[in-house]
Structure formats: C-alpha cells, structure tokens
Scaffold this motif. Structure first.
Motif, PDB file in Angstrom:
ATOM      1  N   UNK A 134       0.861  -1.173   0.000  1.00  0.00           N
ATOM      2  CA  UNK A 134       0.000   0.000   0.000  1.00  0.00           C
ATOM      3  C   UNK A 134       0.899   1.225   0.000  1.00  0.00           C
ATOM      4  N   UNK A 135       0.680   2.117  -0.950  1.00  0.00           N
ATOM      5  CA  UNK A 135       1.458   3.354  -1.051  1.00  0.00           C
ATOM      6  C   UNK A 135       0.490   4.524  -0.876  1.00  0.00           C
ATOM      7  N   UNK A 136       0.800   5.398   0.062  1.00  0.00           N
ATOM      8  CA  UNK A 136      -0.019   6.583   0.296  1.00  0.00           C
ATOM      9  C   UNK A 136       0.836   7.819   0.045  1.00  0.00           C
ATOM     10  N   UNK A 137       0.309   8.757  -0.732  1.00  0.00           N
ATOM     11  CA  UNK A 137       1.037   9.992  -1.018  1.00  0.00           C
ATOM     12  C   UNK A 137       0.285  11.174  -0.428  1.00  0.00           C
ATOM     13  N   UNK A 138       0.979  11.977   0.322  1.00  0.00           N
ATOM     14  CA  UNK A 138       0.402  13.184   0.908  1.00  0.00           C
ATOM     15  C   UNK A 138       0.234  14.249  -0.172  1.00  0.00           C
ATOM     16  N   UNK A 139      -0.911  14.898  -0.214  1.00  0.00           N
ATOM     17  CA  UNK A 139      -1.141  15.993  -1.129  1.00  0.00           C
ATOM     18  C   UNK A 139      -1.473  15.587  -2.560  1.00  0.00           C
ATOM     19  N   UNK A 184      -3.668  12.454  -3.513  1.00  0.00           N
ATOM     20  CA  UNK A 184      -4.312  11.185  -3.161  1.00  0.00           C
ATOM     21  C   UNK A 184      -4.595  10.268  -4.343  1.00  0.00           C
ATOM     22  N   UNK A 185      -4.758  10.800  -5.550  1.00  0.00           N
ATOM     23  CA  UNK A 185      -5.028   9.917  -6.685  1.00  0.00           C
ATOM     24  C   UNK A 185      -3.810   9.073  -7.060  1.00  0.00           C
ATOM     25  N   UNK A 186      -2.641   9.398  -6.542  1.00  0.00           N
ATOM     26  CA  UNK A 186      -1.446   8.586  -6.772  1.00  0.00           C
ATOM     27  C   UNK A 186      -1.299   7.475  -5.734  1.00  0.00           C
ATOM     28  N   UNK A 187      -2.116   7.459  -4.671  1.00  0.00           N
ATOM     29  CA  UNK A 187      -2.075   6.391  -3.679  1.00  0.00           C
ATOM     30  C   UNK A 187      -2.702   5.129  -4.267  1.00  0.00           C
ATOM     31  N   UNK A 188      -2.187   3.971  -3.867  1.00  0.00           N
ATOM     32  CA  UNK A 188      -2.740   2.727  -4.403  1.00  0.00           C
ATOM     33  C   UNK A 188      -2.477   1.538  -3.487  1.00  0.00           C
TER      34      UNK A 188
END
Length: 175
Positions: free
Chosen positions: A16-21, A23-27
């Motif tokens: 699971x990858x979460x990106x701050x700022x 969110x559509x790049x989190x997966x």
C-alpha cells in the motif's frame, strides 16, 4: 549451477502506497508470480514465467505497473507504459554452448507477452490495451566464481509488426 535450474519458484506480493497531497497517486497493489524451470539433458534449460497483478484503479500518471524492456518484455525498449493491472508471460530456452570451471556461455531463444489495464479502465480492457509480443534470441556470459553473475544481450522483434524491435542488455538472468 545457476545457469542450469530445475524446479518451481513463486511468490505473492502486496503493498500500500499513500502519497500526501496527491491522493489519486495512492494505491493498493497485489501481484503473483510463478516460474518453472526444467533441465533438458546436460546443456539445455527451459524456463517459463507467468505474472499477474492488480491494483487500485485510479486515473493517475503514476500507475503502479510498468511494462518495459528491463523487467518483463524484452524488445519493448524505452516505450514504457503504465497501468493498474498487468498480465505477463515469458518462455525461454537456454542452451550452454561452452562451459569452463570459471564461466559458461549460453545462447537463448525466447518469447515474451505483456499487456496492461489503462488507469481508470474496466477490468476487461486488460485485453483491449495494446498487447506486446516479442520473440528473439540472445547470449549469456555466466561467471561461476560469483554466484548468480550473468551478463546478457538479447535481440527481439515483434512478429506482428517487424518494424518494432530492440536490443536489451542486462545483468542477471531475465527470470
């Protein structure tokens, strides 16, 4: 000996990858891979690999799966594509032409197939996306004094579109 293998190898991977700022790049991503190797007489080796992966289907330029010539489809070159699901098949026959106590030289013939689901697309679009098929041959220089040291050069061509071809160079067996 590393250049001649026999047996099965597989694995399941998730992250699971979460990106701050952004969110559509989190997966969330899951991937399974299986490889089968069979020695043929004293000098041959058949190798097969299948790989399937699926991830959160966000419309993002940073989709988690990549189709390229280094990881999964030889010959595709630098035409890197990204997607939210992948299906990859590889088949290879390696033949040892010369063997010494320090190194071995192998030739290889192969066929690679790969396709992706476009970001935001439906699951059945996995087969509507451009499907990449490449066949070819190559040479391997395997150093026996350092475990798993192999230098490879492969040339491949798309049998459907012969204008699409490429050379790949790498370290280690392709799979």
């Amino acid at each position: 000996i590393y250049e001649k293998m026999d047996g099965l190898r597989g694995g399941i991977y998730g992250e699971y990858i979460h990106t701050e700022g952004f969110p559509e790049a989190s997966f969330l991503k899951f991937m399974g891979r299986a490889s089968w190797f069979k020695t043929i007489k004293k000098r041959g080796n058949v190798a097969l690999r299948g790989q399937f992966g699926v991830a959160t289907n966000n419309e993002s330029p940073f989709s988690p799966f990549v189709l390229d010539g280094i990881l999964n489809v030889r010959g595709i070159g630098n035409r890197i594509e990204r997607g939210t699901a992948e299906l990859i098949f590889n088949a290879e026959y390696r033949h040892t032409f010369w063997e010494h106590r320090i190194f071995a030289i192998q030739g290889a013939v192969f066929a690679d197939y790969g396709t992706l689901r476009e970001p935001g697309g439906k699951f059945n679009t996995l087969f509507n996306h451009p499907q990449h098929i490449y066949t070819g041959g190559g040479i391997r220089f395997n150093l026996k004094i350092w475990y798993k040291t192999s230098i490879r050069v492969d040339y491949s061509v798309n049998p459907v579109d012969p204008t699409s071809h490429g050379v790949s160079f790498g370290f280690g067996q392709f799979f």
